[in-house]
Motif scaffolding. Structure first.
Motif, short mmCIF file in Angstrom:
data_model
loop_
_atom_site.label_atom_id
_atom_site.label_comp_id
_atom_site.label_asym_id
_atom_site.label_seq_id
_atom_site.Cartn_x
_atom_site.Cartn_y
_atom_site.Cartn_z
N LEU A 1 39.59 44.97 43.77
CA LEU A 1 38.41 45.25 42.95
C LEU A 1 38.35 44.33 41.74
O LEU A 1 37.25 43.92 41.31
N THR A 2 39.50 43.97 41.19
CA THR A 2 39.52 43.05 40.04
C THR A 2 39.01 41.68 40.44
O THR A 2 38.23 41.06 39.72
N ILE A 3 39.45 41.20 41.60
CA ILE A 3 38.99 39.90 42.09
C ILE A 3 37.48 39.92 42.32
O ILE A 3 36.75 39.01 41.91
N VAL A 4 37.01 41.00 42.96
CA VAL A 4 35.57 41.12 43.23
C VAL A 4 34.78 41.17 41.93
O VAL A 4 33.72 40.54 41.78
N LEU B 1 47.01 38.61 41.72
CA LEU B 1 46.26 39.74 42.26
C LEU B 1 46.35 39.81 43.77
O LEU B 1 46.19 40.89 44.36
N LYS B 2 46.63 38.70 44.43
CA LYS B 2 46.80 38.70 45.88
C LYS B 2 48.23 38.92 46.30
O LYS B 2 48.54 39.03 47.47
N GLY B 3 49.17 38.93 45.31
CA GLY B 3 50.59 39.07 45.62
C GLY B 3 50.95 40.47 46.06
O GLY B 3 50.24 41.41 45.93
N LEU C 1 46.56 50.74 47.33
CA LEU C 1 45.77 50.64 46.12
C LEU C 1 44.82 49.45 46.21
O LEU C 1 45.16 48.40 46.75
N LYS C 2 43.62 49.61 45.62
CA LYS C 2 42.61 48.56 45.73
C LYS C 2 42.25 47.98 44.36
O LYS C 2 41.26 47.26 44.24
#
Length: 286
Positions: free
Chosen positions: A238-241, A284-286, A233-234
């Motif tokens: 996508l949220t970080i971007v 979000l990176k976890g 899943l991305k």
């Protein structure tokens, strides 16, 4: 009737009978046996094994004996539910081995426990120093329960965070390629959400062996074919971007705005968003 056929018939009938008796007695007898239930289990097993092999024994008399022996735990369990004294007599009471950090030697002798056996049971629980124990008791089923002193207990999430959210157990929503509607409804989701999650992973329902959803609405999937991997899943990436894009846009607007008030507003919004991004990034990176 040939001898081997008779043995098969007798054995099959006894197995079915024991299965029904076990279902009647309930799950407690499978996990926790009192002294009386332990004796009954051994005796019933011995009678059943003898009946299935010995053709000279009357099957009716043997089944009657099994029913009589099996009836006793059922009756005693019903009486135990209503009478505390009878329950204590049949099942026994817990025996305290350590109270307020002090070993009660007379209780060890009462249960025929040597200090070596007691220390061995503690080591099985990863406890190597008696001084770490606040309270210990030998349960009626033979298990040793131990309460460590407060300073020796491992820290929990609740100790560090007083406002810890309530933990909800994961729900199995797909099993053997079949959707389980009841667990799905318990977490407030539906089949449309499930179909969308499977589509994100490029996975067909028939290929899913097991799927579970945790308290945060995240679904993990195990496929029948272990060589196939579900598409990652991305959403988090996508949220970080998206956050970085918004911060960049606000930075541009804070520079190009016509009025001082607008520039201050965009600058304030950018600062708030940067703080939010900083807090969310580890999650979000976890």
């Amino acid at each position: 009737m040939p001898q081997w056929i008779e043995i098969v018939v007798r054995s099959f009938a006894i197995i079915i009978g024991l299965f029904l008796i076990t279902k009647l007695l309930g799950k407690k007898q499978l996990s926790k046996l009192s002294f009386f239930e332990y004796i009954v289990g051994i005796t019933v097993g011995d009678i059943a094994g003898t009946l299935s092999m010995d053709r000279d024994l009357n099957l009716t008399n043997g089944v009657t004996s099994i029913l009589v022996w099996s009836l006793f735990p059922l009756v005693t369990s019903q009486i135990s539910l209503r009478n505390k004294k009878f329950r204590d007599f049949v099942e026994g009471n817990a025996t305290v081995f350590v109270r307020d950090g002090k070993i009660l030697e007379h209780n060890l002798k009462k249960e025929k426990y040597t200090i070596d056996e007691f220390l061995e049971q503690l080591r099985k629980k990863d406890i190597f120093c008696v001084d770490d124990i606040e309270f210990a008791t030998l349960e009626s089923n033979g298990d040793l329960s131990v309460l460590l002193k407060k300073e020796k207990q491992p820290a929990t999430y609740g100790d560090l965070h007083a406002d810890a959210p309530e933990q909800i157990e994961p729900q199995t929503v797909i099993m053997d390629g079949e959707i389980l509607d009841e667990p799905l409804a318990q977490i407030g989701l539906n089949r449309a959400w499930l179909d969308a999650e499977l589509e994100k992973r490029n996975v067909l329902l028939d290929n899913v062996f097991l799927a579970q959803v945790n308290a945060w609405g995240e679904m993990c999937v195990d496929l029948y074919n272990d060589h196939i991997k579900a598409a990652p899943l991305k959403e988090r990436v996508l949220t970080i971007v998206t956050l970085e894009k918004c911060i960049s846009d606000l930075s541009f607007l804070s520079v190009t705005a016509n009025s001082v008030e607008n520039r201050a507003f965009y600058q304030s919004a950018m600062t708030s968003l940067e703080e939010l991004s900083r807090k969310l990034r580890p999650l979000l990176k976890g």
